[in-house]
Motif scaffolding. Sequence first.
Motif, mmCIF file in Angstrom:
data_model
loop_
_atom_site.group_PDB
_atom_site.id
_atom_site.type_symbol
_atom_site.label_atom_id
_atom_site.label_comp_id
_atom_site.label_asym_id
_atom_site.label_seq_id
_atom_site.Cartn_x
_atom_site.Cartn_y
_atom_site.Cartn_z
ATOM 1 N N LEU A 1 -81.869 -103.169 6.308
ATOM 2 C CA LEU A 1 -82.098 -101.878 5.659
ATOM 3 C C LEU A 1 -83.551 -101.438 5.820
ATOM 4 O O LEU A 1 -83.836 -100.316 6.242
ATOM 5 N N THR A 2 -84.487 -102.316 5.504
ATOM 6 C CA THR A 2 -85.911 -102.000 5.650
ATOM 7 C C THR A 2 -86.266 -101.764 7.105
ATOM 8 O O THR A 2 -86.974 -100.801 7.431
ATOM 9 N N ALA A 3 -85.770 -102.614 7.991
ATOM 10 C CA ALA A 3 -86.076 -102.481 9.413
ATOM 11 C C ALA A 3 -85.641 -101.123 9.951
ATOM 12 O O ALA A 3 -86.391 -100.457 10.666
ATOM 13 N N GLN B 1 -81.936 -92.308 8.540
ATOM 14 C CA GLN B 1 -80.624 -92.675 8.003
ATOM 15 C C GLN B 1 -80.250 -94.074 8.448
ATOM 16 O O GLN B 1 -80.735 -94.570 9.453
ATOM 17 N N LEU B 2 -79.379 -94.683 7.677
ATOM 18 C CA LEU B 2 -78.843 -95.998 8.000
ATOM 19 C C LEU B 2 -77.533 -95.865 8.761
ATOM 20 O O LEU B 2 -77.252 -96.615 9.684
ATOM 21 N N ARG B 3 -76.729 -94.905 8.355
ATOM 22 C CA ARG B 3 -75.417 -94.702 8.961
ATOM 23 C C ARG B 3 -74.896 -93.329 8.560
ATOM 24 O O ARG B 3 -75.568 -92.593 7.841
ATOM 25 N N ARG B 4 -73.674 -93.009 9.004
ATOM 26 C CA ARG B 4 -73.008 -91.776 8.578
ATOM 27 C C ARG B 4 -71.806 -92.150 7.710
ATOM 28 O O ARG B 4 -71.129 -93.141 7.960
ATOM 29 N N ASN B 5 -71.560 -91.350 6.700
ATOM 30 C CA ASN B 5 -70.418 -91.549 5.819
ATOM 31 C C ASN B 5 -69.135 -91.406 6.633
ATOM 32 O O ASN B 5 -68.977 -90.451 7.388
ATOM 33 N N GLU B 6 -68.227 -92.343 6.457
ATOM 34 C CA GLU B 6 -66.988 -92.334 7.247
ATOM 35 C C GLU B 6 -66.048 -91.198 6.871
ATOM 36 O O GLU B 6 -65.148 -90.856 7.624
ATOM 37 N N PHE B 7 -66.240 -90.580 5.731
ATOM 38 C CA PHE B 7 -65.361 -89.494 5.303
ATOM 39 C C PHE B 7 -65.952 -88.116 5.584
ATOM 40 O O PHE B 7 -65.274 -87.238 6.093
ATOM 41 N N SER B 8 -67.215 -87.928 5.254
ATOM 42 C CA SER B 8 -67.836 -86.609 5.413
ATOM 43 C C SER B 8 -68.672 -86.476 6.680
ATOM 44 O O SER B 8 -68.967 -85.370 7.097
ATOM 45 N N GLY B 9 -69.084 -87.595 7.265
ATOM 46 C CA GLY B 9 -69.973 -87.557 8.426
ATOM 47 C C GLY B 9 -71.422 -87.309 8.069
ATOM 48 O O GLY B 9 -72.280 -87.240 8.943
ATOM 49 N N PHE C 1 -77.702 -97.098 -1.284
ATOM 50 C CA PHE C 1 -77.722 -96.500 -2.609
ATOM 51 C C PHE C 1 -78.397 -97.423 -3.620
ATOM 52 O O PHE C 1 -79.453 -97.118 -4.129
ATOM 53 N N CYS C 2 -77.809 -98.581 -3.867
ATOM 54 C CA CYS C 2 -78.336 -99.445 -4.928
ATOM 55 C C CYS C 2 -79.453 -100.363 -4.434
ATOM 56 O O CYS C 2 -80.259 -100.827 -5.220
ATOM 57 N N MET C 3 -79.473 -100.638 -3.154
ATOM 58 C CA MET C 3 -80.482 -101.491 -2.511
ATOM 59 C C MET C 3 -80.450 -102.944 -2.982
ATOM 60 O O MET C 3 -81.401 -103.674 -2.796
ATOM 61 N N MET C 4 -79.318 -103.378 -3.563
ATOM 62 C CA MET C 4 -79.230 -104.772 -4.020
ATOM 63 C C MET C 4 -77.859 -105.405 -3.781
ATOM 64 O O MET C 4 -77.532 -106.419 -4.351
ATOM 65 N N GLY C 5 -77.038 -104.791 -2.941
ATOM 66 C CA GLY C 5 -75.782 -105.410 -2.562
ATOM 67 C C GLY C 5 -74.601 -105.163 -3.467
ATOM 68 O O GLY C 5 -73.579 -105.830 -3.331
ATOM 69 N N ALA C 6 -74.696 -104.226 -4.389
ATOM 70 C CA ALA C 6 -73.600 -103.999 -5.318
ATOM 71 C C ALA C 6 -72.704 -102.823 -4.941
ATOM 72 O O ALA C 6 -71.544 -102.799 -5.314
ATOM 73 N N ARG D 1 -69.887 -105.651 11.406
ATOM 74 C CA ARG D 1 -70.463 -104.827 10.329
ATOM 75 C C ARG D 1 -71.290 -105.734 9.434
ATOM 76 O O ARG D 1 -70.851 -106.820 9.068
ATOM 77 N N LEU D 2 -72.480 -105.271 9.082
ATOM 78 C CA LEU D 2 -73.394 -106.031 8.240
ATOM 79 C C LEU D 2 -73.735 -105.243 6.994
ATOM 80 O O LEU D 2 -73.843 -104.022 7.041
ATOM 81 N N ARG D 3 -73.960 -105.932 5.906
ATOM 82 C CA ARG D 3 -74.504 -105.290 4.712
ATOM 83 C C ARG D 3 -76.027 -105.284 4.899
ATOM 84 O O ARG D 3 -76.692 -106.309 4.827
ATOM 85 N N ALA D 4 -76.583 -104.120 5.144
ATOM 86 C CA ALA D 4 -77.981 -103.995 5.560
ATOM 87 C C ALA D 4 -78.982 -104.417 4.494
ATOM 88 O O ALA D 4 -80.072 -104.881 4.823
ATOM 89 N N CYS D 5 -78.635 -104.282 3.226
ATOM 90 C CA CYS D 5 -79.599 -104.606 2.175
ATOM 91 C C CYS D 5 -79.732 -106.104 1.929
ATOM 92 O O CYS D 5 -80.702 -106.539 1.316
ATOM 93 N N SER D 6 -78.779 -106.896 2.402
ATOM 94 C CA SER D 6 -78.839 -108.331 2.138
ATOM 95 C C SER D 6 -78.771 -109.179 3.410
ATOM 96 O O SER D 6 -78.609 -110.382 3.330
ATOM 97 N N THR D 7 -78.927 -108.550 4.574
ATOM 98 C CA THR D 7 -78.954 -109.254 5.852
ATOM 99 C C THR D 7 -80.355 -109.124 6.428
ATOM 100 O O THR D 7 -80.904 -108.017 6.490
ATOM 101 N N PHE D 8 -80.944 -110.233 6.836
ATOM 102 C CA PHE D 8 -82.280 -110.189 7.420
ATOM 103 C C PHE D 8 -82.207 -109.800 8.888
ATOM 104 O O PHE D 8 -81.282 -110.192 9.598
#
Length: 104
Positions: free
Chosen positions: A42-44, A51-59, A65-70, A83-90
């Motif tokens: 996420l930081t990288a 942006q990190l990605r695009r929403n799969e529904f709206s584009g 959002f929470c920046m802590m994996g929740a 697929r990786l969870r960006a906030c908790s993957t180094f």
Amino acid sequence: MTKTSHAPHALLHRVAEATGRDAVPFTIDGAPASALAGDTVLTAVLTQCTQLRRNEFSGLPRAGFCMMGACQDCWISTGDGERLRACSTFIAPGMALLTGKDVA
């Protein structure tokens, strides 16, 4: 840290930094980028892009959002389809990350 021509502005900016962390090369949508050892994906990404990605529904663009994996909002795809969870993957050297910035 190397800026890329991927996006004109980064969403996150480093304001203070410990010295001595090695650079970690990776790519964002095929463009070369660099993070620091110990950064999350996420930081990288967000120190390089808007942006990190695009929403799969709206584009629409998303940046986590929470920046802590929740919340499940920071999933990002890799070049090999993982697929990786960006906030908790180094970040790791050679990671190929896809933001979907050209998909709308």
